[in-house]
Each structure stands twice: as structure tokens, then as C-alpha cells.
Scaffold this motif. Sequence first.
Motif, mmCIF file in Angstrom:
data_model
loop_
_atom_site.group_PDB
_atom_site.id
_atom_site.type_symbol
_atom_site.label_atom_id
_atom_site.label_comp_id
_atom_site.label_asym_id
_atom_site.label_seq_id
_atom_site.Cartn_x
_atom_site.Cartn_y
_atom_site.Cartn_z
ATOM 1 N N ARG A 295 0.842 -1.188 0.000
ATOM 2 C CA ARG A 295 0.000 0.000 0.000
ATOM 3 C C ARG A 295 0.878 1.240 0.000
ATOM 4 N N ALA A 305 -4.341 10.227 -0.431
ATOM 5 C CA ALA A 305 -4.605 9.218 -1.462
ATOM 6 C C ALA A 305 -3.888 7.924 -1.089
ATOM 7 N N GLN A 306 -4.558 6.777 -1.346
ATOM 8 C CA GLN A 306 -3.989 5.468 -1.070
ATOM 9 C C GLN A 306 -4.226 4.555 -2.271
ATOM 10 N N LEU A 307 -3.195 3.797 -2.619
ATOM 11 C CA LEU A 307 -3.284 2.785 -3.664
ATOM 12 C C LEU A 307 -2.736 1.482 -3.100
ATOM 13 N N TYR A 309 -2.381 -3.036 -3.569
ATOM 14 C CA TYR A 309 -2.466 -4.264 -4.368
ATOM 15 C C TYR A 309 -2.198 -5.448 -3.454
ATOM 16 N N GLU A 333 -7.195 -1.781 -4.859
ATOM 17 C CA GLU A 333 -8.018 -0.845 -4.109
ATOM 18 C C GLU A 333 -7.398 0.543 -4.153
ATOM 19 N N GLY A 334 -8.272 1.545 -4.186
ATOM 20 C CA GLY A 334 -7.839 2.927 -4.155
ATOM 21 C C GLY A 334 -8.753 3.750 -3.264
ATOM 22 N N ARG A 335 -8.183 4.719 -2.559
ATOM 23 C CA ARG A 335 -8.957 5.573 -1.669
ATOM 24 C C ARG A 335 -8.483 7.010 -1.808
ATOM 25 N N LEU A 336 -9.432 7.921 -1.675
ATOM 26 C CA LEU A 336 -9.139 9.351 -1.711
ATOM 27 C C LEU A 336 -10.057 10.042 -0.723
ATOM 28 N N ARG A 349 -13.902 5.426 -2.421
ATOM 29 C CA ARG A 349 -13.160 4.167 -2.379
ATOM 30 C C ARG A 349 -13.629 3.276 -3.521
#
Length: 477
Positions: A295, A305-307, A309, A333-336, A349
Amino acid sequence: MKRMSTVVLAMMMVAAASAQDEPPAQDPEETAPPPVAPSKFRLLVGWADWNLNGNQNKFRQYATPPSGFHIREISYGSWTTDLRYGGKADARSPGEDDYRVAVYGSADYGRTRIWGDTDRHRFFHRTPVVIPASQRRGTEGYVRHDVVRDGLAISMRSRTEQEDRHSEPPFDSLHQRTQLWSASATGSIGQGFYDLTYTDFRYYDRTEVQPDSATKRWGFSYAHSFGHDLNLVTGFVRNTVEIAGAENRVEGWSVSGDWSLGPNSMAVVDYRRDRLNLPTVRNAYTRERSMARGRFIQRIGTWTAQLGYGRFDYERIRGDQQFVDTPRWHTFEGRLSGRVSPDVRVSARIGRHSLQGSAQMSTLDPRPLYWDDRAFGELKIDGGTELVQGYLVFGVRENRNDPRATRVRNTNLTIGASLQSQPNLELFFEGVSDVWSARSADPENPDLDRFFGDGGALTLGANWSVNPQLYATASFT
């Protein structure tokens, strides 16, 4: 079942602390005699009436509360004036069907601690049939000693439980005993911390309905900090389960860490691998599994921001014990999240989980019976002022089974708000919409959509603070 009323007849607490009067002025070199150790005694008695007629099994399904005159609590504790040594004994409902007695001791300012307790609970299986009372007894002890402060601490724990459960026919009664013994050593080495544990858990069934088993577990973990930017944690665990004359083994090791790439950036990684040897299992099971996740987190102003796998690999033995499947999951997954204004916050998300190399079913139809593709998205908005607050949540989830050409989608919308119309009156509402859709090209399930109904709800309400001691709420759904 009727009401249960409890009336406390008397509550008595006696606290005795004796110390010498302030001594007269003395020479500074002279030392006054130490005061007597403080002590504290507490006694709480009560009376209860169940006001219950007929069968008591439902009322006593989980426990048996006291009835009539009883001692609710009795305790005594004593400590030296400097608190270096001391202890306490405490009893709850002694002599009743359900009770608990505990003792605690401490020496050398908590460097050595000892604790123990025993308890009993009596209950009934929920049935109108007259059956004997069931009960569960437990005894536990714990001791800890800091050999080197902040460097090495050892502890031991032991617990035994006996359960005798009676049920109505045709169910069999249960008479089982469990024993747990564990020891651990924890401490620090340099900039790291370690933890070594051993646990022995044994299960006995006197009715011989369930096989006896013995589980032993070794575990070790070590965490180390490399400066202020890099932290790593590694661990190993081994479990052995002896059952039906065979030994099953589960071993695993893991490593995880976080690395600060700058004042606003961070990377987090996690890896774990397990191996299972289960000769007593006669159906399908996972023989080996591994998990790797990563992550990346970046902060830009008021936004984060988070990415991420992840990859999950499995080595799965089929139910016939003849073939091996190797399914693999990939997760993205991705989050902002952040603020669009001082009063409004937004977070989003999205993610997708896809399966590669699915396991084959050992049924007449070999096509998989589980989802092989999952996707989701979610948006949240909340904010407001001192008088008005509101929120919105919108989400979509879709599960797919490609070999069976099946898809199920759920769309959810929630909107809510509150209004402080007066200093002591708040009005609120919430609306929920839940929409489902399903499609399948499988000729055996052509009308799958009929089994997924839509739903919705609307709630209106008010909260009224009459005075600091009285609060009222009303709602309609």
C-alpha cells in the motif's frame, strides 16, 4: 416470564486507614517511623425477588441471578504505605448458584504480580421439559515477573474449565473439560522488541461424542526500528494438533513493515506464508497459502490518497484427495479523502477482486459455485454548520460468476440530515434506497432476478432535551 425486581437492603462500606499523627518538629537527620499500611474493606448486601411462576428454564438460559437475601460483593485489600507490596481479595455473590472469587497480589512496585480466580455459572437448556441444571466451572491463575525491567519479563497462565450441559431428549448431554497452559517471555533488545510464547490446550469429552485433542503452539515475533523511517516486524508460529491418534501441523511465518518515504509519503508491505499438513481431514482443504500486500499513501495538502495491491495464492486439495488446484486472487483498491471546504469532507473508495485459476468442483456440475470477480465503489460526503448537519453515502457492488454467466449488483443510497431548530430541540431524518438486480444465463436459474427484491426506508425524528436530567426522543419509520 415475568418481571424481576431487585431491592438493595443495605450497602455498607468500611474503609480503615490508620496513620500516625503528624510528629513534632525533629532534627532533619532523624527519621519518623513508617505509618501503618492502609487497608480497605467493602461489603455490599442485597435482596432480590424473581417474581417468576412456572418453568424457569428460559429465565435461567444463560445464568442464574441471586434470589432472596445475598452478599453481592465482599472484598478486602491492603497495601504498604509506599505501595511496594499489596494485594486484594474479592468475592461476588459467594454461596450463590453463580459466583466469582478472585485474588490479586503485587510485589516490588508491580515487578512481580500474581492473580487467580474461580467462578461458576448454572443455567438451563431452553425447553419446557424438566431437566437437571447445567453448569460451567472455571479456575484460572496468572503470574508475571520482570526479570529485567523493560528488558525481560516472563509470565505463566493456566485455566481449567468444566462444562456439564444437560439437554432435552433426544439430544445428548455434554460433559467436557478444557485445560490451557501458556508461558511467554517478552522484552527488548536494542531498538527492537521480542515475544516468545508457548501454549498447550487440551480438550476432553467424557461422553466420547467428540474426540479428545491436544493443541500445542510455539510462536515468536520480533519488531525492530531502523531509525525513524523504517519499521519491520517478523514472526513464526507452529501449531500441532493431536487428534484421533494423528498429528496435524500448521506452520507459518510473516514479515511486515512500513517505510516513510518523506514527510507526506509512506509505503506499507505485508507478507505471510502458511503450510498445513492435515492427515485427519477427509474432504477438501487448503494445503498451502501465501499472502502479499502493498500500500502506498500520499498526502497532498488536506487530501490523502492510497493505492493498494494484494495477491493471495492457495494450494487446495480437492475433496477426492487426488488432485490439487491453485486458485489465485488479485485485489486492487484505491482511496481518496479530504476536505473540499472547512465544513465539508469527501471520501471515495473503489476496488476490484479477481480470481485466477479457480478450483474445480467435485460435483455433477464442475463449474464453480462461488464468485470469481468482485467490484465495488463508494462515495461519502458529510458536513454542515453548527445548526445543520448532513451526509450522503452512495455505493455500488457487483459480484460475477463468469463460468455460470451470473451477475448480482447492489446499489445503495443513504441521505440524512439534522437541524438544531432550538437550543434544546433537534430534528433529523434519514432516507435509504436499496436496489438489487441479478442476471443469469444458466438455464437452470433463468429468473434469478425475482429472488432479489428492492427496499427503502424513511425515518423522521426529534430529540428534545427537557432539562439536564430529562431527555426525550421520538421517531417514525
